[in-house]
Design a protein around this motif. Structure first.
Motif, PDB file in Angstrom:
ATOM      1  N   LYS A 159       2.462 -15.727  17.711  1.00 54.00           N
ATOM      2  CA  LYS A 159       2.995 -14.377  17.493  1.00 54.00           C
ATOM      3  C   LYS A 159       3.000 -14.058  16.008  1.00 54.00           C
ATOM      4  CE  LYS A 159       7.831 -15.672  17.116  1.00 54.00           C
ATOM      5  NZ  LYS A 159       7.532 -17.086  17.219  1.00 54.00           N
ATOM      6  N   THR A 160       3.052 -12.785  15.710  1.00 57.15           N
ATOM      7  CA  THR A 160       3.214 -12.305  14.349  1.00 57.15           C
ATOM      8  C   THR A 160       4.464 -11.442  14.307  1.00 57.15           C
ATOM      9  OG1 THR A 160       0.842 -12.324  13.911  1.00 57.15           O
ATOM     10  CG2 THR A 160       2.199 -10.924  12.491  1.00 57.15           C
ATOM     11  N   VAL A 161       5.403 -11.801  13.452  1.00 56.48           N
ATOM     12  CA  VAL A 161       6.592 -10.986  13.198  1.00 56.48           C
ATOM     13  C   VAL A 161       6.336 -10.279  11.880  1.00 56.48           C
ATOM     14  CG1 VAL A 161       9.079 -10.989  12.766  1.00 56.48           C
ATOM     15  CG2 VAL A 161       8.083 -12.628  14.396  1.00 56.48           C
ATOM     16  N   TRP A 162       6.545  -8.958  11.858  1.00 59.10           N
ATOM     17  CA  TRP A 162       6.277  -8.188  10.653  1.00 59.10           C
ATOM     18  C   TRP A 162       7.487  -7.322  10.312  1.00 59.10           C
ATOM     19  CZ3 TRP A 162       6.792  -3.000  11.206  1.00 59.10           C
ATOM     20  CH2 TRP A 162       6.666  -2.491  12.510  1.00 59.10           C
ATOM     21  N   TRP A 163       7.555  -6.949   9.075  1.00 60.05           N
ATOM     22  CA  TRP A 163       8.559  -5.988   8.628  1.00 60.05           C
ATOM     23  C   TRP A 163       8.015  -5.209   7.444  1.00 60.05           C
ATOM     24  CZ3 TRP A 163       9.991  -6.878   3.673  1.00 60.05           C
ATOM     25  CH2 TRP A 163       9.831  -8.172   3.189  1.00 60.05           C
ATOM     26  N   THR A 164       8.566  -4.019   7.252  1.00 66.57           N
ATOM     27  CA  THR A 164       8.159  -3.184   6.128  1.00 66.57           C
ATOM     28  C   THR A 164       9.379  -2.777   5.311  1.00 66.57           C
ATOM     29  OG1 THR A 164       8.301  -1.087   7.337  1.00 66.57           O
ATOM     30  CG2 THR A 164       6.173  -2.241   7.379  1.00 66.57           C
ATOM     31  N   GLN A 165       9.082  -2.437   4.089  1.00 72.90           N
ATOM     32  CA  GLN A 165      10.125  -2.049   3.143  1.00 72.90           C
ATOM     33  C   GLN A 165       9.531  -0.993   2.220  1.00 72.90           C
ATOM     34  OE1 GLN A 165      11.354  -5.571   1.063  1.00 72.90           O
ATOM     35  NE2 GLN A 165      12.231  -4.448  -0.646  1.00 72.90           N
ATOM     36  N   THR A 193       0.848  -1.190   0.000  1.00 74.59           N
ATOM     37  CA  THR A 193       0.000   0.000   0.000  1.00 74.59           C
ATOM     38  C   THR A 193       0.878   1.232   0.000  1.00 74.59           C
ATOM     39  OG1 THR A 193      -0.129  -0.049   2.418  1.00 74.59           O
ATOM     40  CG2 THR A 193      -1.972  -1.027   1.224  1.00 74.59           C
ATOM     41  N   GLU A 194       0.514   2.187  -0.830  1.00 78.26           N
ATOM     42  CA  GLU A 194       1.184   3.486  -0.888  1.00 78.26           C
ATOM     43  C   GLU A 194       2.706   3.375  -0.936  1.00 78.26           C
ATOM     44  OE1 GLU A 194      -0.349   5.892   2.272  1.00 78.26           O
ATOM     45  OE2 GLU A 194      -2.415   5.533   1.661  1.00 78.26           O
ATOM     46  N   GLY A 195       3.208   2.487  -1.795  1.00 75.50           N
ATOM     47  CA  GLY A 195       4.645   2.380  -2.009  1.00 75.50           C
ATOM     48  C   GLY A 195       5.402   1.671  -0.901  1.00 75.50           C
ATOM     49  N   ARG A 196       4.703   0.991  -0.024  1.00 76.09           N
ATOM     50  CA  ARG A 196       5.344   0.292   1.085  1.00 76.09           C
ATOM     51  C   ARG A 196       4.882  -1.159   1.106  1.00 76.09           C
ATOM     52  NH1 ARG A 196       7.886   1.988   5.719  1.00 76.09           N
ATOM     53  NH2 ARG A 196       7.394   4.125   5.196  1.00 76.09           N
ATOM     54  N   LEU A 197       5.839  -2.056   1.247  1.00 76.49           N
ATOM     55  CA  LEU A 197       5.563  -3.476   1.379  1.00 76.49           C
ATOM     56  C   LEU A 197       5.566  -3.823   2.858  1.00 76.49           C
ATOM     57  CD1 LEU A 197       5.413  -6.473   0.401  1.00 76.49           C
ATOM     58  CD2 LEU A 197       7.922  -6.413   0.342  1.00 76.49           C
ATOM     59  N   ARG A 198       4.565  -4.599   3.278  1.00 78.01           N
ATOM     60  CA  ARG A 198       4.553  -5.139   4.639  1.00 78.01           C
ATOM     61  C   ARG A 198       4.321  -6.639   4.530  1.00 78.01           C
ATOM     62  NH1 ARG A 198       2.312  -3.447  10.392  1.00 78.01           N
ATOM     63  NH2 ARG A 198       2.008  -5.529  11.255  1.00 78.01           N
ATOM     64  N   VAL A 199       5.153  -7.388   5.240  1.00 73.68           N
ATOM     65  CA  VAL A 199       5.004  -8.827   5.307  1.00 73.68           C
ATOM     66  C   VAL A 199       4.823  -9.206   6.770  1.00 73.68           C
ATOM     67  CG1 VAL A 199       6.091 -11.069   4.876  1.00 73.68           C
ATOM     68  CG2 VAL A 199       6.377  -9.210   3.226  1.00 73.68           C
ATOM     69  N   ASP A 200       3.769  -9.988   7.047  1.00 78.84           N
ATOM     70  CA  ASP A 200       3.488 -10.499   8.385  1.00 78.84           C
ATOM     71  C   ASP A 200       3.637 -12.016   8.345  1.00 78.84           C
ATOM     72  OD1 ASP A 200       2.108  -7.940   8.070  1.00 78.84           O
ATOM     73  OD2 ASP A 200       1.237  -8.339  10.021  1.00 78.84           O
ATOM     74  N   VAL A 201       4.372 -12.570   9.279  1.00 86.99           N
ATOM     75  CA  VAL A 201       4.526 -14.021   9.393  1.00 86.99           C
ATOM     76  C   VAL A 201       3.999 -14.412  10.773  1.00 86.99           C
ATOM     77  CG1 VAL A 201       6.145 -15.961   9.417  1.00 86.99           C
ATOM     78  CG2 VAL A 201       6.529 -14.029   7.864  1.00 86.99           C
ATOM     79  N   THR A 202       2.941 -15.205  10.782  1.00 91.39           N
ATOM     80  CA  THR A 202       2.298 -15.619  12.025  1.00 91.39           C
ATOM     81  C   THR A 202       2.519 -17.104  12.241  1.00 91.39           C
ATOM     82  OG1 THR A 202       0.613 -13.915  11.739  1.00 91.39           O
ATOM     83  CG2 THR A 202       0.104 -15.686  13.279  1.00 91.39           C
ATOM     84  N   CYS A 234      17.973  -4.974   7.125  1.00 91.86           N
ATOM     85  CA  CYS A 234      17.472  -4.739   5.771  1.00 91.86           C
ATOM     86  C   CYS A 234      16.089  -4.099   5.718  1.00 91.86           C
ATOM     87  CB  CYS A 234      17.432  -6.050   4.995  1.00 91.86           C
ATOM     88  SG  CYS A 234      19.050  -6.769   4.685  1.00 91.86           S
ATOM     89  N   ALA A 235      15.272  -4.308   6.730  1.00 94.91           N
ATOM     90  CA  ALA A 235      13.905  -3.763   6.724  1.00 94.91           C
ATOM     91  C   ALA A 235      13.929  -2.295   7.132  1.00 94.91           C
ATOM     92  CB  ALA A 235      13.025  -4.557   7.691  1.00 94.91           C
ATOM     93  N   ASP A 236      12.960  -1.545   6.658  1.00 93.83           N
ATOM     94  CA  ASP A 236      12.831  -0.161   7.110  1.00 93.83           C
ATOM     95  C   ASP A 236      12.323  -0.114   8.545  1.00 93.83           C
ATOM     96  OD1 ASP A 236      13.626   1.360   4.765  1.00 93.83           O
ATOM     97  OD2 ASP A 236      11.904   0.390   3.831  1.00 93.83           O
ATOM     98  N   ARG A 237      11.409  -1.018   8.860  1.00 89.63           N
ATOM     99  CA  ARG A 237      10.895  -1.172  10.223  1.00 89.63           C
ATOM    100  C   ARG A 237      10.564  -2.641  10.416  1.00 89.63           C
ATOM    101  NH1 ARG A 237       5.848   1.980  11.210  1.00 89.63           N
ATOM    102  NH2 ARG A 237       6.257   1.339  13.340  1.00 89.63           N
ATOM    103  N   TRP A 238      10.584  -3.094  11.652  1.00 91.44           N
ATOM    104  CA  TRP A 238      10.156  -4.454  11.949  1.00 91.44           C
ATOM    105  C   TRP A 238       9.691  -4.505  13.391  1.00 91.44           C
ATOM    106  CZ3 TRP A 238      11.894  -8.175  15.429  1.00 91.44           C
ATOM    107  CH2 TRP A 238      13.057  -7.853  16.132  1.00 91.44           C
TER     108      TRP A 238
END
Length: 175
Positions: free
Chosen positions: A139-145, A88-97, A125-129
């Motif tokens: 748990k859910t581990v997430w990161w954005t790029q 969304t809006e130029g940002r990738l988010r991946v959630d691993v549950t 490597c991620a912009d945020r996590w």
């Protein structure tokens, strides 16, 4: 698949949000990391994400999914891992549950260690996590790029503007 997508689009079954999010589910097996890598690569390729961004996304997905598989307790092995990919809006988010409730840890691995680098790679490597408790005690581990912006293709309207500008400049030189 393409035919099914066309049918859904004609029936109004695909929304803008649906094109920008996919969720996958696998058992907690060694081969799951490979399946997750392929799924993320194919999804992001279909969405037109740049190859460099896809490579980073595949690496980080592999690290987090591998951690989910390796660090789950024996009594939770029958569970599943979910991978959600969203742009969304130029940002990738991946959630691993996954079903393991323990939080991910950044470990300073020794040069001789064969593992223990997964979350350090993600953090680097991620912009945020981050992480949060998941459904059912997991748990859910997430990161954005932030994704690269592709250069827009030259469209006919732009071509016509350039052509008309060059014609008017040509006329000005001829006067």
């Amino acid at each position: 698949m393409e035919d099914r997508m066309g049918t859904l689009a004609r029936r109004g079954g695909i929304t803008r949000a649906a094109r920008g999010a996919r969720t996958f589910e696998w058992g907690l097996e060694e081969r799951t990391a490979g399946a997750a890598r392929r799924a993320v690569r194919e999804t992001l390729t279909a969405w037109g994400v740049t190859e460099g961004d896809i490579d980073v996304a595949v690496l980080l997905t592999s690290e987090v999914v591998t951690n989910a598989i390796r660090h789950v307790r024996a009594e939770l092995r029958a569970g599943v891992v979910w991978v959600r990919v969203c742009v969304t809006e130029g940002r990738l988010r991946v959630d691993v549950t996954d079903p393991e409730p323990g939080c991910p840890r950044l470990v300073a691995a020794l040069d001789t260690d064969e593992g223990q680098r997964g979350m350090v790679v993600v953090a680097g490597c991620a912009d945020r996590w981050g992480w949060h408790p998941g459904p059912g005690g997991g748990k859910t581990v997430w990161w954005t790029q932030v994704l690269e912006v592709r250069e827009p293709l030259v469209g006919v309207p732009l071509f016509r503007r350039v052509l008309s500008r060059s014609r008017s400049q040509s006329r000005a030189h001829n006067k």
